[in-house]
Design a protein around this motif. Structure first.
Motif, mmCIF file in Angstrom:
data_model
loop_
_atom_site.group_PDB
_atom_site.id
_atom_site.type_symbol
_atom_site.label_atom_id
_atom_site.label_comp_id
_atom_site.label_asym_id
_atom_site.label_seq_id
_atom_site.Cartn_x
_atom_site.Cartn_y
_atom_site.Cartn_z
ATOM 1 N N ARG A 37 0.869 -1.186 0.000
ATOM 2 C CA ARG A 37 0.000 0.000 0.000
ATOM 3 C C ARG A 37 0.900 1.229 0.000
ATOM 4 O O ARG A 37 1.981 1.228 0.596
ATOM 5 N N GLY A 40 1.016 8.011 2.425
ATOM 6 C CA GLY A 40 1.269 9.436 2.187
ATOM 7 C C GLY A 40 1.835 10.084 3.435
ATOM 8 O O GLY A 40 2.840 9.626 3.994
ATOM 9 N N SER A 41 1.177 11.118 3.923
ATOM 10 C CA SER A 41 1.691 11.834 5.095
ATOM 11 C C SER A 41 1.085 11.312 6.399
ATOM 12 O O SER A 41 1.238 11.927 7.448
ATOM 13 N N ILE A 105 -0.924 17.699 4.407
ATOM 14 C CA ILE A 105 -1.265 16.387 3.845
ATOM 15 C C ILE A 105 -0.688 16.215 2.442
ATOM 16 O O ILE A 105 -0.518 17.174 1.698
ATOM 17 N N ALA A 108 -1.505 13.039 -3.195
ATOM 18 C CA ALA A 108 -2.155 11.780 -3.616
ATOM 19 C C ALA A 108 -2.958 11.164 -2.479
ATOM 20 O O ALA A 108 -4.012 10.564 -2.706
ATOM 21 N N THR A 113 -8.794 9.952 -0.798
ATOM 22 C CA THR A 113 -9.893 9.821 0.170
ATOM 23 C C THR A 113 -10.951 10.914 0.013
ATOM 24 O O THR A 113 -11.798 11.090 0.884
ATOM 25 N N ALA A 114 -10.898 11.680 -1.083
ATOM 26 C CA ALA A 114 -11.874 12.759 -1.318
ATOM 27 C C ALA A 114 -11.816 13.838 -0.234
ATOM 28 O O ALA A 114 -12.844 14.379 0.171
ATOM 29 N N THR A 115 -10.614 14.144 0.198
ATOM 30 C CA THR A 115 -10.432 15.220 1.189
ATOM 31 C C THR A 115 -10.952 16.540 0.615
ATOM 32 O O THR A 115 -10.814 16.824 -0.573
ATOM 33 N N HIS A 116 -11.527 17.359 1.486
ATOM 34 C CA HIS A 116 -12.213 18.571 1.024
ATOM 35 C C HIS A 116 -11.955 19.745 1.958
ATOM 36 O O HIS A 116 -11.573 19.556 3.118
ATOM 37 N N GLY A 159 -6.230 4.148 -2.885
ATOM 38 C CA GLY A 159 -4.929 3.481 -3.019
ATOM 39 C C GLY A 159 -5.031 2.093 -3.618
ATOM 40 O O GLY A 159 -4.064 1.335 -3.620
ATOM 41 N N VAL A 163 0.322 2.892 -7.014
ATOM 42 C CA VAL A 163 0.890 4.082 -6.380
ATOM 43 C C VAL A 163 0.763 5.258 -7.351
ATOM 44 O O VAL A 163 1.265 5.199 -8.477
ATOM 45 N N SER A 279 -4.312 21.633 14.293
ATOM 46 C CA SER A 279 -5.316 21.068 15.175
ATOM 47 C C SER A 279 -4.731 20.775 16.551
ATOM 48 O O SER A 279 -3.893 21.501 17.060
ATOM 49 N N GLU A 287 -15.992 11.960 10.224
ATOM 50 C CA GLU A 287 -16.793 12.932 9.464
ATOM 51 C C GLU A 287 -17.799 12.186 8.595
ATOM 52 O O GLU A 287 -17.492 11.136 8.020
ATOM 53 N N ARG A 319 -19.410 22.071 7.274
ATOM 54 C CA ARG A 319 -18.960 22.789 6.065
ATOM 55 C C ARG A 319 -19.533 22.116 4.819
ATOM 56 O O ARG A 319 -19.895 20.940 4.853
#
Ligand SMILES: Cc1cc2nc3c(=O)[nH]c(=O)nc-3n(C[C@H](O)[C@H](O)[C@H](O)COP(=O)(O)OP(=O)(O)OC[C@H]3O[C@@H](n4cnc5c(N)ncnc54)[C@H](O)[C@@H]3O)c2cc1C
Length: 415
Positions: A37, A40-41, A105, A108, A113-116, A159, A163, A279, A287, A319
């Motif tokens: 796998r 990332g960060s 972050i 990729a 993960t569809a981060t927004h 993922g 890669v 944070s 979420e 949001r």
């Protein structure tokens, strides 16, 4: 103690973590393992990124940033962090349409993960992707571009295809922005004027612990080229005259500049400064992306269980995200509202609260954020993605032996 994720709530079970510094090293690492796998960060909060055998960290891969001014794109290394790319774009006079709450972050990993971020008309970060270059398990590099068959499945791909070594993103001319905070929005206004509230600026976030008499904070970001016209009050809430962290006990120096001070987009659109720890650190996040049409019911439902939710909560953020066509996106086919929960880092305690929250939100068709902690005890999540069968076929064609599958992803790949 093995290797942990950023928040320290998940210990990777992979036997090894490789840290390739070139495409050749990455290819060698991938070809030598039966289960791999990409890592990332490490900002996700669950087992999504894990592997039973090998993790390949993308952090050391070459930091490509190639701007194409004519096409209005930037092509970047998949392991690069948004903050680094954003600085390079800003220096060259360009911008991305939005950022998540933090710029730390990887590109990729966030896209997978569809981060927004926030904003009625802002799609999630994956919607800016115009092309991807993916290293498959067989060593082949495959490129897909917007509009081509399979592209809409290959962007938010958890993922599971391979890669992602390069990502091409839409860019626009750089712009300035500013942000102001307003304290104490009446719940009544949130209920009756939700659309007016969230459409009043480029990006609007509401912060609450659900048990308060009013919504503690509205965090309003506006572009200098599209002033909101909001003056000293926001739906009954006065503008704050001193900067604030959304978690009251946290150091405000971690947050991007407030009080309406105009500055470059990359120093305003994220809530947290690139130079500081975002944070709380010792935290867990969950979420649920609620179909926008059902947000009133969702807010009422969470308020009804505030006594269960609030004791473990540092803060919640509400949001909005615009609809898109990416098959596994949490905004697929519908505008959504993210109900986000930053919890104290008490894994057992949070897992004990999530059933009540999911009983309230999943029946409304809410999709859990792929990278955050959720349970889905009844296995309803697959039914929330109408293109899941197409994604399964795409994953089989990219990775017929399931090299990039782990237990987490297998729940969605097996019909
Ligand atoms: C403090 C904090 C604030 C956050 N704020 C937000 C927010 O504002 N909005 C939001 O939506 N989310 C937010 N998140 C969640 C975060 O954006 C996601 O979990 C995101 O996936 C993290 O990216 P990462 O690179 O750390 O991914 P990782 O956790 O390393 O991996 C996540 C997934 O991406 C895959 N992946 C990573 N790199 C690649 C690659 N090169 N190729 C293929 N697959 C890859 C992994 O295999 C895994 O499936 C936040 C998280 C934290 C800790």
């Amino acid at each position: 103690m093995g290797e942990l994720n950023w928040a320290g709530n998940y210990e990777y079970r992979a036997a090894r973590i490789a840290a390739p510094t070139s495409l050749d090293e990455l290819r060698d690492a991938v070809s030598g393992a039966s289960k791999v796998r990409a890592l990332g960060s490490r900002h996700s909060f669950n087992a999504l990124a894990d592997s039973s055998e090998l993790l390949v960290s993308t952090a050391g891969l070459p930091p490509l940033v190639r701007i194409d001014e004519t096409a209005r794109t930037v092509t970047v290394g998949g392991g690069m962090r948004y903050g680094d790319v954003a600085r390079r774009l800003q220096d060259a006079g360009w911008a991305l349409h939005n950022l998540a709450s933090l710029p730390h972050i990887s590109i990729a990993g966030a896209v997978a993960t569809a981060t927004h971020g926030s904003g009625d008309r802002n799609g999630n970060l994956a919607t800016a992707v115009r092309g991807v270059r993916i290293l498959r398990a067989d060593g082949e590099l495959v490129e897909l571009h917007r509009g081509e068959p399979g592209f809409d499945g290959a962007v938010v791909a958890l993922g599971a295809l391979g890669v992602v070594v390069e990502v091409t993103l839409d860019i626009e001319p750089s712009f300035d922005a500013s942000q102001r905070l307003f304290g104490g929005v009446p719940w009544e206004a949130v209920a009756s004027q939700f659309d007016a509230i969230t459409s009043s600026a480029y990006s609007v976030s509401l912060f609450t612990t659900w048990d308060e008499p009013t919504v503690a904070l509205a965090w309003v970001k506006e572009r200098a080229d599209a002033p909101s016209g909001i003056e000293d009050a926001f739906f009954g809430a006065p503008a704050l005259m001193a900067p604030r962290h959304m978690i009251e006990t946290m150091d405000v120096r971690n947050t991007t500049e407030q009080l309406g001070v105009v500055g470059p987009w990359n120093e305003r659109l994220a809530h947290f400064r690139f130079e500081f720890t975002p944070s709380n650190g010792a935290e867990i996040q969950s979420e649920y992306l609620v179909p926008r049409a059902r947000i009133g019911e969702a807010i009422d439902a969470v308020r009804r269980i505030a006594k269960v939710v609030s004791p473990l909560l540092l803060v919640s953020e509400i949001r909005t995200v615009a609809a898109d066509e990416l098959w596994l996106s949490s905004a697929y086919g519908t505008d959504v509202v993210g109900l986000h929960f930053t919890w104290v880092r008490d894994q057992a305690g949070v897992e004990a609260v999530l059933p009540a929250l999911e009983d309230a939100l999943l029946p409304l068709g809410s999709r859990p954020h792929w990278g955050k902690l959720y349970l889905d005890r009844d296995g309803v999540v697959p039914s929330l993605y109408p293109r899941l069968d197409d994604f399964r076929a795409l994953a089989r064609s990219f990775d017929p032996d399931g090299v990039f599958t782990n237990d987490f992803v297998a729940r969605y790949l097996q019909s």
